[in-house]
Design a protein around this motif. Sequence first.
Motif, PDB file in Angstrom:
ATOM      1  N   THR A  68       0.815  -1.214   0.000  1.00 28.85           N
ATOM      2  CA  THR A  68       0.000   0.000   0.000  1.00 28.85           C
ATOM      3  C   THR A  68       0.852   1.268   0.000  1.00 28.85           C
ATOM      4  O   THR A  68       0.366   2.334  -0.378  1.00 28.85           O
ATOM      5  CB  THR A  68      -0.957   0.027   1.208  1.00 28.85           C
ATOM      6  OG1 THR A  68      -0.203  -0.080   2.412  1.00 28.85           O
ATOM      7  CG2 THR A  68      -1.971  -1.116   1.122  1.00 28.85           C
ATOM      8  N   THR A  69       2.125   1.157   0.364  1.00 25.10           N
ATOM      9  CA  THR A  69       3.025   2.312   0.291  1.00 25.10           C
ATOM     10  C   THR A  69       3.139   2.822  -1.139  1.00 25.10           C
ATOM     11  O   THR A  69       3.412   3.995  -1.374  1.00 25.10           O
ATOM     12  CB  THR A  69       4.412   1.947   0.846  1.00 25.10           C
ATOM     13  OG1 THR A  69       4.251   1.498   2.193  1.00 25.10           O
ATOM     14  CG2 THR A  69       5.363   3.126   0.819  1.00 25.10           C
ATOM     15  N   GLY A  70       2.889   1.952  -2.105  1.00 23.75           N
ATOM     16  CA  GLY A  70       2.922   2.353  -3.510  1.00 23.75           C
ATOM     17  C   GLY A  70       1.968   3.491  -3.829  1.00 23.75           C
ATOM     18  O   GLY A  70       2.265   4.334  -4.693  1.00 23.75           O
ATOM     19  N   TYR A  71       0.842   3.564  -3.129  1.00 19.76           N
ATOM     20  CA  TYR A  71      -0.098   4.658  -3.361  1.00 19.76           C
ATOM     21  C   TYR A  71       0.519   5.996  -2.937  1.00 19.76           C
ATOM     22  O   TYR A  71       0.366   7.000  -3.630  1.00 19.76           O
ATOM     23  CB  TYR A  71      -1.401   4.426  -2.596  1.00 19.76           C
ATOM     24  CG  TYR A  71      -2.277   3.337  -3.153  1.00 19.76           C
ATOM     25  CD1 TYR A  71      -3.239   3.632  -4.109  1.00 19.76           C
ATOM     26  CD2 TYR A  71      -2.171   2.031  -2.710  1.00 19.76           C
ATOM     27  CE1 TYR A  71      -4.069   2.636  -4.607  1.00 19.76           C
ATOM     28  CE2 TYR A  71      -2.994   1.033  -3.204  1.00 19.76           C
ATOM     29  CZ  TYR A  71      -3.945   1.338  -4.156  1.00 19.76           C
ATOM     30  OH  TYR A  71      -4.751   0.352  -4.658  1.00 19.76           O
ATOM     31  N   LEU A  72       1.196   6.008  -1.790  1.00 24.65           N
ATOM     32  CA  LEU A  72       1.860   7.234  -1.327  1.00 24.65           C
ATOM     33  C   LEU A  72       2.999   7.619  -2.265  1.00 24.65           C
ATOM     34  O   LEU A  72       3.195   8.798  -2.575  1.00 24.65           O
ATOM     35  CB  LEU A  72       2.383   7.056   0.095  1.00 24.65           C
ATOM     36  CG  LEU A  72       1.327   6.914   1.178  1.00 24.65           C
ATOM     37  CD1 LEU A  72       1.966   6.508   2.504  1.00 24.65           C
ATOM     38  CD2 LEU A  72       0.534   8.195   1.331  1.00 24.65           C
ATOM     39  N   MET A  73       3.752   6.621  -2.697  1.00 26.40           N
ATOM     40  CA  MET A  73       4.834   6.879  -3.648  1.00 26.40           C
ATOM     41  C   MET A  73       4.276   7.453  -4.945  1.00 26.40           C
ATOM     42  O   MET A  73       4.858   8.369  -5.534  1.00 26.40           O
ATOM     43  CB  MET A  73       5.616   5.590  -3.902  1.00 26.40           C
ATOM     44  CG  MET A  73       6.322   5.058  -2.670  1.00 26.40           C
ATOM     45  SD  MET A  73       6.919   3.356  -2.862  1.00 26.40           S
ATOM     46  CE  MET A  73       8.340   3.654  -3.900  1.00 26.40           C
ATOM     47  N   ALA A  74       3.155   6.912  -5.383  1.00 31.15           N
ATOM     48  CA  ALA A  74       2.521   7.397  -6.607  1.00 31.15           C
ATOM     49  C   ALA A  74       2.048   8.831  -6.445  1.00 31.15           C
ATOM     50  O   ALA A  74       2.203   9.660  -7.352  1.00 31.15           O
ATOM     51  CB  ALA A  74       1.354   6.487  -6.997  1.00 31.15           C
ATOM     52  N   ALA A  75       1.480   9.162  -5.295  1.00 32.71           N
ATOM     53  CA  ALA A  75       1.021  10.531  -5.046  1.00 32.71           C
ATOM     54  C   ALA A  75       2.209  11.493  -5.082  1.00 32.71           C
ATOM     55  O   ALA A  75       2.129  12.571  -5.696  1.00 32.71           O
ATOM     56  CB  ALA A  75       0.312  10.615  -3.698  1.00 32.71           C
ATOM     57  N   HIS A  76       3.301  11.107  -4.448  1.00 32.05           N
ATOM     58  CA  HIS A  76       4.504  11.947  -4.439  1.00 32.05           C
ATOM     59  C   HIS A  76       5.039  12.128  -5.862  1.00 32.05           C
ATOM     60  O   HIS A  76       5.342  13.248  -6.288  1.00 32.05           O
ATOM     61  CB  HIS A  76       5.556  11.319  -3.527  1.00 32.05           C
ATOM     62  CG  HIS A  76       6.829  12.091  -3.481  1.00 32.05           C
ATOM     63  ND1 HIS A  76       6.974  13.234  -2.722  1.00 32.05           N
ATOM     64  CD2 HIS A  76       7.994  11.909  -4.132  1.00 32.05           C
ATOM     65  CE1 HIS A  76       8.184  13.712  -2.903  1.00 32.05           C
ATOM     66  NE2 HIS A  76       8.830  12.928  -3.756  1.00 32.05           N
ATOM     67  N   ALA A  77       5.164  11.037  -6.591  1.00 30.90           N
ATOM     68  CA  ALA A  77       5.695  11.096  -7.960  1.00 30.90           C
ATOM     69  C   ALA A  77       4.780  11.895  -8.877  1.00 30.90           C
ATOM     70  O   ALA A  77       5.251  12.682  -9.706  1.00 30.90           O
ATOM     71  CB  ALA A  77       5.890   9.679  -8.499  1.00 30.90           C
ATOM     72  N   LEU A  78       3.484  11.719  -8.728  1.00 30.19           N
ATOM     73  CA  LEU A  78       2.523  12.441  -9.572  1.00 30.19           C
ATOM     74  C   LEU A  78       2.585  13.937  -9.282  1.00 30.19           C
ATOM     75  O   LEU A  78       2.600  14.761 -10.202  1.00 30.19           O
ATOM     76  CB  LEU A  78       1.118  11.887  -9.346  1.00 30.19           C
ATOM     77  CG  LEU A  78       0.014  12.324 -10.273  1.00 30.19           C
ATOM     78  CD1 LEU A  78       0.376  12.148 -11.740  1.00 30.19           C
ATOM     79  CD2 LEU A  78      -1.260  11.527  -9.964  1.00 30.19           C
TER      80      LEU A  78
END
Length: 149
Positions: free
Chosen positions: A129-139
């Motif tokens: 689920t950390t991938g969602y936070l990483m995606a938000a940061h990258a986006l």
Amino acid sequence: MLHIHVLNGPNLNLLGTREPHIYGAETLDDVEQKLVAYGKEHDISFTMRQSNHEGQLIDWLHEARTKADGVIINPGGLTHSSISLADAVAAIAIPVVEVHLSNIFARESFRAHSTISAVATGILTGFGTTGYLMAAHALAAHLSRTEKG
């Protein structure tokens, strides 16, 4: 303030109870709470949605075209088969980050193919689920670079 739509596909409503040894014990509600907390710190709002129906996800992608700055999508099993979902991602002309909880390249061979990846801005796979936070940061970083030209 940035606004990001987070779209989740089939069976992700069972997150936390479905094969926790693969997908973890956190639920979509847990993911939403983490994103909201992250958003408060980084001036980002999120709209979280989940559907087991391909057409609904496509409709939400079309809606995001005019109501969001970007999209985070976990297409679930549709990742490997949905040309229509890939076409919708390509058609909306805003950045889309594809997220997968497990490493799709380290599992069954059919999971290593994504119809979405070729039209997504980026992909995160295997970080739970950390991938969602990483995606938000990258986006957010991508959108900031795009705005600056």
